[in-house]
Design an enzyme around this catalytic site. Sequence first.
Site, mmCIF file in Angstrom:
data_model
loop_
_atom_site.group_PDB
_atom_site.id
_atom_site.type_symbol
_atom_site.label_atom_id
_atom_site.label_comp_id
_atom_site.label_asym_id
_atom_site.label_seq_id
_atom_site.Cartn_x
_atom_site.Cartn_y
_atom_site.Cartn_z
ATOM 1 N N SER A 140 0.846 -1.199 0.000
ATOM 2 C CA SER A 140 0.000 0.000 0.000
ATOM 3 C C SER A 140 0.877 1.242 0.000
ATOM 4 O O SER A 140 2.010 1.220 0.508
ATOM 5 C CB SER A 140 -0.904 0.020 1.235
ATOM 6 O OG SER A 140 -1.575 1.266 1.356
ATOM 7 N N TYR A 153 -1.508 0.473 10.522
ATOM 8 C CA TYR A 153 -1.697 -0.207 9.235
ATOM 9 C C TYR A 153 -0.520 0.077 8.303
ATOM 10 O O TYR A 153 0.025 -0.835 7.652
ATOM 11 C CB TYR A 153 -3.009 0.293 8.609
ATOM 12 C CG TYR A 153 -3.236 -0.122 7.179
ATOM 13 C CD1 TYR A 153 -3.666 -1.399 6.849
ATOM 14 C CD2 TYR A 153 -3.046 0.798 6.132
ATOM 15 C CE1 TYR A 153 -3.890 -1.764 5.519
ATOM 16 C CE2 TYR A 153 -3.275 0.445 4.819
ATOM 17 C CZ TYR A 153 -3.694 -0.836 4.514
ATOM 18 O OH TYR A 153 -3.914 -1.187 3.213
#
Length: 247
Positions: A140, A153
């Site tokens: 990501s 995250y």
Amino acid sequence: MTSNPVLVIGATSAIARAVAEEFASRGYNLYLAGRDLPELWRLASDFEIRHGVSVQVGVVDAEDFAAHGEFVKHVIKRAGGLAGVVVALGYLGDQSAVEKDPRDCVDVVTRNYSGGMSLLLHLANHFEETRTGFVIGISSIAGDRGRVKNYVYGSAKAGMSAFLQGLRARLHKVGVHVMTVKPGFVDTSMTYGMDGLMMLATPEDVGKQIVRALERRKDIAYVPGIWKWVMLAVRTIPERIFKKMKF
């Protein structure tokens, strides 16, 4: 192209099913794996009917590390070999909840990093032995720089990016290509209800771009590509300024 299937782990997620669809449209057979067996069977039937490919399914839990070795052995034996693997495990978690109870960090890190790393290490041994195939790991843009809104995250995704970089160097020696994918904002259940998301892409567009990037033998693919330049700019922001931003 080989008749061996592409293994897609986390296959019921929006990005994973879009990538699987792209491979199926190119005639690749598939092996779909995840936790939701009924949904996996529905996807398999859909791809078989619309694309005329063979699709097998299997259950795997990213958090059940003890079962990963047997899962990989079972898949390879049943499939007779693999053309490649896509690992698409993602869980945003609740940043504010994690800050109140750090024990929840384990869940976020396991589902975004540790589980995928464990499965990929088992699979890497197979690809290293066969000296063929590819690995697509979904990381990501959140891993490029820690943000106040999602740094737990993001830290797990940063770990996954570093792991894939090392795995790429290891498997390059035997002709196996490893590609790191860094999606920007994608219209999925993970982003549902979020305000102010810019350049929101559809899973279908992202799936197409991921497979095209693999065909071009990219090492790192930002999808959509504009995020490569956005994150380059973000990484250059001095820390004394960045820590005051709400980005």
